[in-house]
Design an enzyme around this catalytic site. Structure first.
Site, PDB file in Angstrom:
ATOM      1  N   HIS A 141     105.221  27.451  92.344  1.00 56.52           N
ATOM      2  CA  HIS A 141     104.113  28.353  92.050  1.00 56.52           C
ATOM      3  C   HIS A 141     102.846  27.539  91.791  1.00 56.52           C
ATOM      4  O   HIS A 141     102.861  26.590  90.991  1.00 56.52           O
ATOM      5  CB  HIS A 141     104.423  29.190  90.803  1.00 56.52           C
ATOM      6  CG  HIS A 141     104.958  30.549  91.109  1.00 56.52           C
ATOM      7  ND1 HIS A 141     106.210  30.960  90.733  1.00 56.52           N
ATOM      8  CD2 HIS A 141     104.402  31.616  91.759  1.00 56.52           C
ATOM      9  CE1 HIS A 141     106.403  32.220  91.130  1.00 56.52           C
ATOM     10  NE2 HIS A 141     105.332  32.631  91.758  1.00 56.52           N
ATOM     11  N   CYS A 157     107.714  36.768  94.997  1.00 54.67           N
ATOM     12  CA  CYS A 157     108.007  35.324  95.063  1.00 54.67           C
ATOM     13  C   CYS A 157     109.485  35.059  94.772  1.00 54.67           C
ATOM     14  O   CYS A 157     110.156  34.337  95.511  1.00 54.67           O
ATOM     15  CB  CYS A 157     107.130  34.547  94.088  1.00 54.67           C
ATOM     16  SG  CYS A 157     105.442  34.385  94.678  1.00 54.67           S
ATOM     17  N   GLU A 160     109.943  25.615  90.409  1.00 57.48           N
ATOM     18  CA  GLU A 160     110.931  26.593  89.958  1.00 57.48           C
ATOM     19  C   GLU A 160     112.357  26.046  90.048  1.00 57.48           C
ATOM     20  O   GLU A 160     112.738  25.417  91.016  1.00 57.48           O
ATOM     21  CB  GLU A 160     110.827  27.870  90.797  1.00 57.48           C
ATOM     22  CG  GLU A 160     109.456  28.542  90.743  1.00 57.48           C
ATOM     23  CD  GLU A 160     109.101  29.098  89.361  1.00 57.48           C
ATOM     24  OE1 GLU A 160     110.002  29.218  88.515  1.00 57.48           O
ATOM     25  OE2 GLU A 160     107.902  29.392  89.151  1.00 57.48           O
ATOM     26  N   ARG A 176     106.211  44.827  88.556  1.00 57.55           N
ATOM     27  CA  ARG A 176     105.247  45.369  87.583  1.00 57.55           C
ATOM     28  C   ARG A 176     104.104  46.088  88.308  1.00 57.55           C
ATOM     29  O   ARG A 176     103.511  47.017  87.789  1.00 57.55           O
ATOM     30  CB  ARG A 176     104.706  44.202  86.736  1.00 57.55           C
ATOM     31  CG  ARG A 176     103.785  44.572  85.600  1.00 57.55           C
ATOM     32  CD  ARG A 176     103.340  43.321  84.836  1.00 57.55           C
ATOM     33  NE  ARG A 176     102.794  42.286  85.710  1.00 57.55           N
ATOM     34  CZ  ARG A 176     101.562  42.290  86.216  1.00 57.55           C
ATOM     35  NH1 ARG A 176     100.732  43.269  85.935  1.00 57.55           N
ATOM     36  NH2 ARG A 176     101.141  41.313  87.003  1.00 57.55           N
TER      37      ARG A 176
HETATM   38  N1  PCA Z   1     102.714  35.461  94.053  1.00 57.23           N
HETATM   39  C1  PCA Z   1     103.490  36.639  93.764  1.00 57.23           C
HETATM   40  C2  PCA Z   1     103.882  37.191  95.108  1.00 57.23           C
HETATM   41  C3  PCA Z   1     102.999  36.542  96.101  1.00 57.23           C
HETATM   42  C4  PCA Z   1     102.385  35.415  95.372  1.00 57.23           C
HETATM   43  O1  PCA Z   1     101.679  34.529  95.879  1.00 57.23           O
HETATM   44  C5  PCA Z   1     104.687  36.347  92.856  1.00 57.23           C
HETATM   45  O2  PCA Z   1     104.610  35.423  92.020  1.00 57.23           O
HETATM   46  O3  PCA Z   1     105.699  37.034  92.940  1.00 57.23           O
END
Ligand code: PCA
Length: 208
Positions: free
Chosen positions: A170, A147, A84, A94
């Site tokens: 991610h 996140c 990111e 959401r």
């Molecule tokens: N993914 C979610 C929140 C926790 C996770 O592992 C997100 O992308 O916000």
């Protein structure tokens, strides 16, 4: 004896709606206690809950004083590892978080900057991951769920500690066979995050 270097903080999240086994939790726990570039990895599993995740992160940052913080999360709809670039100052959920809360269009820090950039060599991390055979890309949005909330809170907490490197990755939710390799991918990201001072001038943009 060489002086011990400040630690690395590696965070993951617990399970949440649609992700019964969060790979970010598994990877953070698998790397806990390992040494990367002379620093010990400290793992923290955060609840997928607005605010509480942030408070737990801030408490650990203050106690640990790490030199690198890499926060991990799961991106179930994605096939590639996403490094990111930017955290934005908004919660817009959401789905409800694990405490049943669903903030809509709420600033994370009232009056805070609209966004923070990751302080990581994101292009070099993507290049190293691809070199090792992983599908990886730069991402320009960590979403607006927990996140992004933790990513923004992290960069805000470190805004005056300019020498601390920090960012967010991610992970896809893999089939079991690919799960073990994610640990290797995150180890590579940590190595590059500490080992590369100047990011690569590689293209990493997108047109969508
Ligand atoms: N993914 C979610 C929140 C926790 C996770 O592992 C997100 O992308 O916000």
């Amino acid at each position: 004896m060489a002086a011990l270097k400040a630690p690395i903080l590696l965070t993951g999240f617990d399970a949440f709606e649609g992700v019964p086994a969060n790979p970010s939790r598994r990877v953070a726990q698998a790397l806990a206690g390992q040494s990367v570039q002379g620093s010990r990895v400290h793992a923290l599993v955060l609840p997928t809950v607005f605010e509480l995740s942030r408070r737990q992160l801030e408490a650990t940052l203050a106690a640990l004083r790490p030199r690198l913080v890499l926060a991990l999360g799961a991106a179930p709809a994605r096939a590639a590892i996403r490094v990111e670039r930017v955290a934005i100052n908004v919660d817009d959920a959401r789905i409800a978080d694990n405490a049943g809360r669903q903030p809509i269009d709420c600033p994370i820090v009232a009056g805070g900057p609209a966004a923070y950039f990751a302080r990581l060599p994101i292009k070099a991390i993507v290049a190293a991951l691809r070199e090792a055979g992983f599908a990886a890309e730069v991402s320009h949005s960590a979403g607006t769920f927990v996140c992004n909330h933790v990513f923004y809170a992290l960069m805000h907490a470190l805004r005056r500690r300019r020498t601390v490197r920090a960012g967010f990755v991610h992970l896809p939710v893999p089939a079991d066979a690919a799960a073990a390799r994610q640990e290797e991918a995150v180890r590579i990201a940590l190595e590059v995050a500490l080992g590369v001072a100047q990011d690569l001038p590689a293209a990493g943009g997108s047109v969508d």
